[in-house]
Design an enzyme around this catalytic site. Structure first.
Site, PDB file in Angstrom:
ATOM      1  N   SER A   1      12.813  10.137   5.144  1.00 25.03           N
ATOM      2  CA  SER A   1      12.564  10.985   5.393  1.00 25.03           C
ATOM      3  C   SER A   1      13.244  12.308   5.555  1.00 25.03           C
ATOM      4  CB  SER A   1      11.507  10.230   6.620  1.00 25.03           C
ATOM      5  OG  SER A   1      11.644  11.334   6.720  1.00 25.03           O
TER       6      SER A   1
ATOM      7  N   ARG B   1       1.170  -1.042  -0.045  1.00 27.88           N
ATOM      8  CA  ARG B   1      -0.148   0.050   0.008  1.00 27.88           C
ATOM      9  C   ARG B   1       1.139   1.170  -0.409  1.00 27.88           C
ATOM     10  NH1 ARG B   1      -1.446  -0.071   6.453  1.00 27.88           N
ATOM     11  NH2 ARG B   1      -0.684   1.089   7.024  1.00 27.88           N
ATOM     12  N   GLY B   2       0.415   2.145  -0.033  1.00 21.97           N
ATOM     13  CA  GLY B   2       1.106   3.749  -0.013  1.00 21.97           C
ATOM     14  C   GLY B   2       1.172   3.915  -0.611  1.00 21.97           C
TER      15      GLY B   2
ATOM     16  N   LYS C   1      15.436   6.879  10.814  1.00 23.48           N
ATOM     17  CA  LYS C   1      15.966   7.495   9.472  1.00 23.48           C
ATOM     18  C   LYS C   1      17.249   8.248   8.979  1.00 23.48           C
ATOM     19  CE  LYS C   1      11.893   6.381   7.796  1.00 23.48           C
ATOM     20  NZ  LYS C   1      11.734   5.131   6.570  1.00 23.48           N
TER      21      LYS C   1
ATOM     22  N   ASP D   1       9.070 -10.254   6.050  1.00 28.34           N
ATOM     23  CA  ASP D   1       8.975  -9.005   7.402  1.00 28.34           C
ATOM     24  C   ASP D   1      10.485  -9.089   7.224  1.00 28.34           C
ATOM     25  OD1 ASP D   1       9.754  -7.775   9.594  1.00 28.34           O
ATOM     26  OD2 ASP D   1       8.285  -9.046  11.094  1.00 28.34           O
TER      27      ASP D   1
ATOM     28  N   ASP E   1       5.674  -7.435   1.674  1.00 28.91           N
ATOM     29  CA  ASP E   1       5.051  -6.700   3.015  1.00 28.91           C
ATOM     30  C   ASP E   1       5.168  -7.751   3.842  1.00 28.91           C
ATOM     31  OD1 ASP E   1       3.498  -3.854   2.823  1.00 28.91           O
ATOM     32  OD2 ASP E   1       3.467  -4.934   4.460  1.00 28.91           O
TER      33      ASP E   1
ATOM     34  N   TYR F   1      12.384   6.943  15.129  1.00 25.72           N
ATOM     35  CA  TYR F   1      11.811   7.303  13.696  1.00 25.72           C
ATOM     36  C   TYR F   1      12.918   8.238  13.269  1.00 25.72           C
ATOM     37  CZ  TYR F   1      10.000   8.020   9.749  1.00 25.72           C
ATOM     38  OH  TYR F   1       9.751   7.907   7.961  1.00 25.72           O
TER      39      TYR F   1
HETATM   40  P1  NAD Z   1       2.382   2.328   5.124  1.00 26.88           P
HETATM   41  O1  NAD Z   1       2.233   2.548   6.620  1.00 26.88           O
HETATM   42  O2  NAD Z   1       1.128   3.164   4.237  1.00 26.88           O
HETATM   43  O3  NAD Z   1       3.408   1.930   3.456  1.00 26.88           O
HETATM   44  C1  NAD Z   1       4.527   0.987   5.282  1.00 26.88           C
HETATM   45  C2  NAD Z   1       4.525  -0.238   4.141  1.00 26.88           C
HETATM   46  O4  NAD Z   1       5.191  -0.742   5.057  1.00 26.88           O
HETATM   47  C3  NAD Z   1       3.056  -1.206   5.051  1.00 26.88           C
HETATM   48  O5  NAD Z   1       1.882  -2.098   3.232  1.00 26.88           O
HETATM   49  C4  NAD Z   1       3.188  -1.701   5.960  1.00 26.88           C
HETATM   50  O6  NAD Z   1       2.394  -2.456   5.977  1.00 26.88           O
HETATM   51  C5  NAD Z   1       5.327  -2.467   5.212  1.00 26.88           C
HETATM   52  N1  NAD Z   1       6.096  -2.632   6.631  1.00 26.88           N
HETATM   53  C6  NAD Z   1       5.366  -1.785   7.819  1.00 26.88           C
HETATM   54  N2  NAD Z   1       6.581  -3.015   8.427  1.00 26.88           N
HETATM   55  C7  NAD Z   1       6.803  -3.670   7.617  1.00 26.88           C
HETATM   56  C8  NAD Z   1       7.913  -5.083   7.944  1.00 26.88           C
HETATM   57  N3  NAD Z   1       8.974  -5.174   8.779  1.00 26.88           N
HETATM   58  N4  NAD Z   1       8.224  -5.773   7.069  1.00 26.88           N
HETATM   59  C9  NAD Z   1       7.601  -5.439   5.871  1.00 26.88           C
HETATM   60  N5  NAD Z   1       6.818  -4.526   5.194  1.00 26.88           N
HETATM   61  C10 NAD Z   1       6.582  -3.636   6.239  1.00 26.88           C
HETATM   62  O7  NAD Z   1       3.544   4.292   4.713  1.00 26.88           O
HETATM   63  P2  NAD Z   1       3.849   4.902   3.557  1.00 26.88           P
HETATM   64  O8  NAD Z   1       3.948   6.256   3.395  1.00 26.88           O
HETATM   65  O9  NAD Z   1       3.921   4.560   2.441  1.00 26.88           O
HETATM   66  O10 NAD Z   1       5.638   4.140   3.787  1.00 26.88           O
HETATM   67  C11 NAD Z   1       6.455   4.352   3.251  1.00 26.88           C
HETATM   68  C12 NAD Z   1       7.723   4.773   3.826  1.00 26.88           C
HETATM   69  O11 NAD Z   1       7.819   6.492   3.242  1.00 26.88           O
HETATM   70  C13 NAD Z   1       8.441   4.366   5.012  1.00 26.88           C
HETATM   71  O12 NAD Z   1       9.417   3.722   4.758  1.00 26.88           O
HETATM   72  C14 NAD Z   1       8.101   5.439   5.949  1.00 26.88           C
HETATM   73  O13 NAD Z   1       9.027   5.673   7.041  1.00 26.88           O
HETATM   74  C15 NAD Z   1       9.080   6.454   5.070  1.00 26.88           C
HETATM   75  N6  NAD Z   1       7.736   7.795   4.817  1.00 26.88           N
HETATM   76  C16 NAD Z   1       7.242   8.108   5.024  1.00 26.88           C
HETATM   77  C17 NAD Z   1       5.914   9.375   5.133  1.00 26.88           C
HETATM   78  C18 NAD Z   1       4.629   9.848   4.915  1.00 26.88           C
HETATM   79  O14 NAD Z   1       4.193  10.738   5.321  1.00 26.88           O
HETATM   80  N7  NAD Z   1       3.238   9.067   5.408  1.00 26.88           N
HETATM   81  C19 NAD Z   1       7.057  10.899   4.921  1.00 26.88           C
HETATM   82  C20 NAD Z   1       8.800  10.267   4.671  1.00 26.88           C
HETATM   83  C21 NAD Z   1       8.864   8.893   5.058  1.00 26.88           C
END
Ligand code: NAD
Length: 310
Positions: free
Chosen positions: A154, A16-17, A171, A75, A37, A167
């Site tokens: 990030s 997702r995301g 990062k 994982d 995932d 966090y």
């Molecule tokens: P999100 O929570 O939608 O996606 C994170 C995904 O990682 C999820 O699908 C989750 O199930 C998976 N995940 C978590 N732990 C895991 C593990 N141990 N093994 C395998 N999969 C795992 O959020 P996102 O925004 O899509 O996050 C993606 C990346 O972007 C992350 O590293 C997050 O820290 C970074 N990020 C996000 C933002 C934001 O505002 N959304 C900003 C800066 C950085």
């Protein structure tokens, strides 16, 4: 011909995301995709991880673009499982050209209240998981003398954030991992770069628990509608560019595809912010504390010294 025709990309956190947006974008440019995932709960987190249904939905998106997809529940904390999935990718698709270490989690807590468990789980997923990803894909890239590894850090990989000690530390660590991996893998023509997203519309940020925590004391009283408004519009204060609310996940995919493609073939070792200009803004303390007990400052001498304790 797409920009990634004939390539294979492995993406962690791909259900997702941002991971899904990157997978869909890469597939639309011709890449076959491996998405991994965790698809299940992670201990101590107060928001949900992706589900198996989310992973299947991403796979369907890729197959609709007429690309092959391997979707695995893995994982990133499990090094042996990461190595196994990298080997399976090479067996089935013949190569790994691109890896996106995107999986990440977040816990919210002030430093002095953060439990050892809440600290460790974030370091294990966000930092050690990225190390496992690099280690799993690097051997086949070194053998091929070609590869692009993209690490999602990030803006908090280069600055602090509120309620975010584990966090932010993880990062910053990802940026360090990137620099060292770029140094070691460059001679084998394997590039390693980092994306620094600002706030992006994805559950790690949009989940109501975090939004209530960010709102502080008043968070408890906010209605769902107000939370939704804050989620989308809160980041406007964070952004420099005109008219930008929280950014869409596609903004990160648009940057990722450049780092994945030959258009960036001479680029390694960089941090690429996708943050609507946030990092060039001057710092500002939103809530400075006036403390008369510290005394008054002496502006007459060479140094500014507080009167306290004199
Ligand atoms: P999100 O929570 O939608 O996606 C994170 C995904 O990682 C999820 O699908 C989750 O199930 C998976 N995940 C978590 N732990 C895991 C593990 N141990 N093994 C395998 N999969 C795992 O959020 P996102 O925004 O899509 O996050 C993606 C990346 O972007 C992350 O590293 C997050 O820290 C970074 N990020 C996000 C933002 C934001 O505002 N959304 C900003 C800066 C950085």
């Amino acid at each position: 011909m797409g920009r990634l025709t004939g390539r294979t990309a492995l993406i962690t956190g791909g259900a997702r995301g941002q991971g899904r947006a990157i997978a869909a974008k890469f597939a639309s440019e011709g890449a076959d995709i491996v998405i991994l995932d965790v698809c299940g709960p992670i201990e101590g987190l107060d928001y949900d991880m992706a589900s198996k249904a989310d992973l299947d939905e991403t796979r369907a998106l890729i197959e609709r673009a007429d690309r092959r997809c391997l979707a695995e529940v893995v994982d990133v904390r499990d090094e042996a499982a990461m190595v196994a999935v990298a080997e399976r990718t090479v067996n089935e698709f013949g190569r790994i050209d691109i890896a996106v270490a995107n999986a990440g989690i977040h816990t919210y807590s002030p430093l002095v209240e953060m439990s050892a468990q809440a600290w460790q789980v974030v370091i294990d997923v966000n930092l050690t998981g990225v190390f496992h990803t690099i280690k799993a894909v690097a051997p086949s890239m070194i053998a091929a003398r070609s590869g692009s590894i993209i690490l999602t850090a990030s803006v908090q990989g280069v600055e602090g954030g509120y309620g975010n000690i584990s966090y932010t530390a993880s990062k910053h660590g990802v940026v360090g991992l990137m620099r060292q991996a770029a140094l070691e893998l460059g001679p084998d023509n394997v590039r390693v770069n980092t994306l620094l997203p600002g706030p992006v519309f994805a559950p790690i940020t949009t989940n109501p628990t975090l939004q209530r925590q960010l709102a502080g004391e008043s968070g408890r009283d906010l209605t769902d509608e107000q939370i939704e408004h804050q989620t989308v519009n809160g980041p406007r204060n964070w952004h420099l560019l005109r008219g930008r609310p929280i950014l869409p996940a596609s903004a990160i995919a648009d940057a990722a595809i450049w780092l994945a493609s030959d258009e960036s073939q001479h680029v390694t070792g960089i941090t690429l912010p996708v943050d609507a200009g946030h990092l060039v803004m001057p710092g500002r303390n939103p809530d400075p504390i006036v403390d008369d007990e510290l005394g008054t400052f002496d502006y007459e001498g060479n140094a500014l010294t507080a009167n306290a304790g004199q």
